[in-house]
Design an enzyme around this catalytic site. Sequence first.
Site, PDB file in Angstrom:
ATOM      1  N   LYS A   1       0.802  -1.383  -0.069  1.00 36.84           N
ATOM      2  CA  LYS A   1       0.166   0.090  -0.129  1.00 36.84           C
ATOM      3  C   LYS A   1       0.811   1.204  -0.117  1.00 36.84           C
ATOM      4  O   LYS A   1       2.051   1.194   0.696  1.00 36.84           O
ATOM      5  CB  LYS A   1      -0.921   0.011   1.400  1.00 36.84           C
TER       6      LYS A   1
ATOM      7  N   SER B   1      -9.704   1.846   2.483  1.00 32.86           N
ATOM      8  CA  SER B   1      -8.999   2.634   1.581  1.00 32.86           C
ATOM      9  C   SER B   1      -7.795   1.711   1.079  1.00 32.86           C
ATOM     10  O   SER B   1      -7.266   2.140  -0.039  1.00 32.86           O
ATOM     11  CB  SER B   1      -8.166   3.604   2.577  1.00 32.86           C
TER      12      SER B   1
ATOM     13  N   SER C   1      -9.962  -0.188   6.773  1.00 27.52           N
ATOM     14  CA  SER C   1      -9.294  -0.232   5.432  1.00 27.52           C
ATOM     15  C   SER C   1      -8.551  -1.555   4.964  1.00 27.52           C
ATOM     16  O   SER C   1      -8.350  -1.563   3.943  1.00 27.52           O
ATOM     17  CB  SER C   1      -8.327   0.956   5.634  1.00 27.52           C
TER      18      SER C   1
HETATM   19  N1  GLN Z   1     -13.042   4.350   5.767  1.00 29.29           N
HETATM   20  C1  GLN Z   1     -12.669   4.696   7.296  1.00 29.29           C
HETATM   21  C2  GLN Z   1     -12.182   6.206   7.161  1.00 29.29           C
HETATM   22  O1  GLN Z   1     -12.629   6.536   5.925  1.00 29.29           O
HETATM   23  C3  GLN Z   1     -11.690   3.860   7.603  1.00 29.29           C
HETATM   24  C4  GLN Z   1     -10.369   4.165   7.073  1.00 29.29           C
HETATM   25  C5  GLN Z   1      -9.154   3.223   7.263  1.00 29.29           C
HETATM   26  O2  GLN Z   1      -9.071   2.119   7.905  1.00 29.29           O
HETATM   27  N2  GLN Z   1      -7.862   3.909   7.022  1.00 29.29           N
HETATM   28  O3  GLN Z   1     -11.612   6.622   8.087  1.00 29.29           O
END
Ligand code: GLN
Length: 490
Positions: free
Chosen positions: A80, A155, A179
């Site tokens: 990532k 994400s 994410s």
């Molecule tokens: N979708 C969640 C957010 O927008 C979690 C994101 C994540 O785990 N990095 O914060």
Amino acid sequence: MSLFKLTLKDLQGKFIRGEISAVEIVRSYLLRLTQVEPKIKAYVTLRDKESLLTQAGAIDQSLRGWRKTQPLMAMPLAIKDNICTKGLRTTCSSRILDEFVPPYDATVMARLNTHQPLILGKTNLDEFAMGSSTEHSAYGPSRNPWNQKYIPGGSSGGSAAAVAADECVAALGSDTGGSIRQPAACCGVVGLKPTYGRVSRYGLVAFASSLDQIGPITKTVTDAAMLLNVIAGHDLLDSTSSRQDVPDFTKALKKRDVKKLVIGVPQEYFAEGLDSEVNGKVQEAIRTLQDLGGTIKEISLPFTEKAIATYYLIATAEASSNLARYDGVKFGLRAKESKELAEMYRQTRSQGFGPEVKRRIMLGTYALSAGYYEAYYAKAQAVRTLIQQDFSDAFQNVDVLVSPVMPTPAFPLGERLEDPLQMYLSDVYTIPSSLAGIPAISIPCGFSTMGLPIGVQIMGRPFDELIVLRVAHAYEQATTWHTKRPVIRS
Ligand code: GLN
């Protein structure tokens, strides 16, 4: 069979036995990437072909005569793009870091690199990991390999899509509120968020430091255990990393049943808002676990409904503080046309950050500001403790908890982009365990009538990844979902 279709365990087996070379692995994956990457757009940056082939050639050369390999040697991985890779651009899918080349490796990379894997490239994410669809990436969204009109989740959507589309054998993602697990569910692969502190965060670009955690995204539970074995463990460079012993996580996979285990089903995770197809598949998964010898027990986690509000105060507060470092002086982009310092800061940040990141910085700055701190941030911290307490109470009576990962299957690209609250609700079932810091895995448990994957989540006690993996593996072995791969059409 094409090499790129194999799981990590199988590819590793062939390589260790000397049946295939590192160069053959690279060639197979380069071909795959040419075929599908233009459609999936999983990567922000791909390593150049020549350097991959040179590395692979050197690995093969070094093995002549005495074949001494390490578990991840020559394994083609994707990382990532918020994990620092020395000498390889790390953008966080943000304009502000568009040209940032880290001078050092994240600890997870240093650990992986002792095995000499083949790092194929850096995968797409929502900018600074803020989002659930990759649509907040400055480089545009990745596509769901099962249907390219749909989101791959986020994400870590690029990592999940790359694994599902056979564009790497396994990947690393990061999980702050879901994410790793949510994109794994959207793409029909396995995603494990380890216990907070299990894996060093050194070199993971910080979003919300009390929640962020790196973990594997893979084709099978075994592969996740293999990767976790390499990345887990205490690190002097991360004071929040734990000194807990690191077991051999693949040991959890010997047992193929869940006998003597109590499996909790939190009723709050099956309430309003849950799509009926997702509910149906998760209920089927629970029945399978029962057939495998588990005792099913309904339980309650009463503070679940407070989790989203709590998370969006704590995560944004931490983000606003973490992202203060992007000022145009030390890292990345600097607005060129400004005449004095304050203007340079303002312009750099206005040009460098996308709308979602700006929204989070504003929310977080507000929550931390004098006069509101007690009302918002301090209150959220108190509720976070109650949510943690919910889980520790539950784990007095059960060994794991089973739930959906996401309330719906993947949604169409664009559907929730203008509606942040709807987007935030994608994580209702993953955020509570993030706030509690406990380990949780997402594994495939079926498909919607639209042909999109559905995931089931298994959560465990802090540092009890072994049980989480054992239950996940037993389920996986009893079903065939993990063997399904998308057909990617042009
Ligand atoms: N979708 C969640 C957010 O927008 C979690 C994101 C994540 O785990 N990095 O914060």
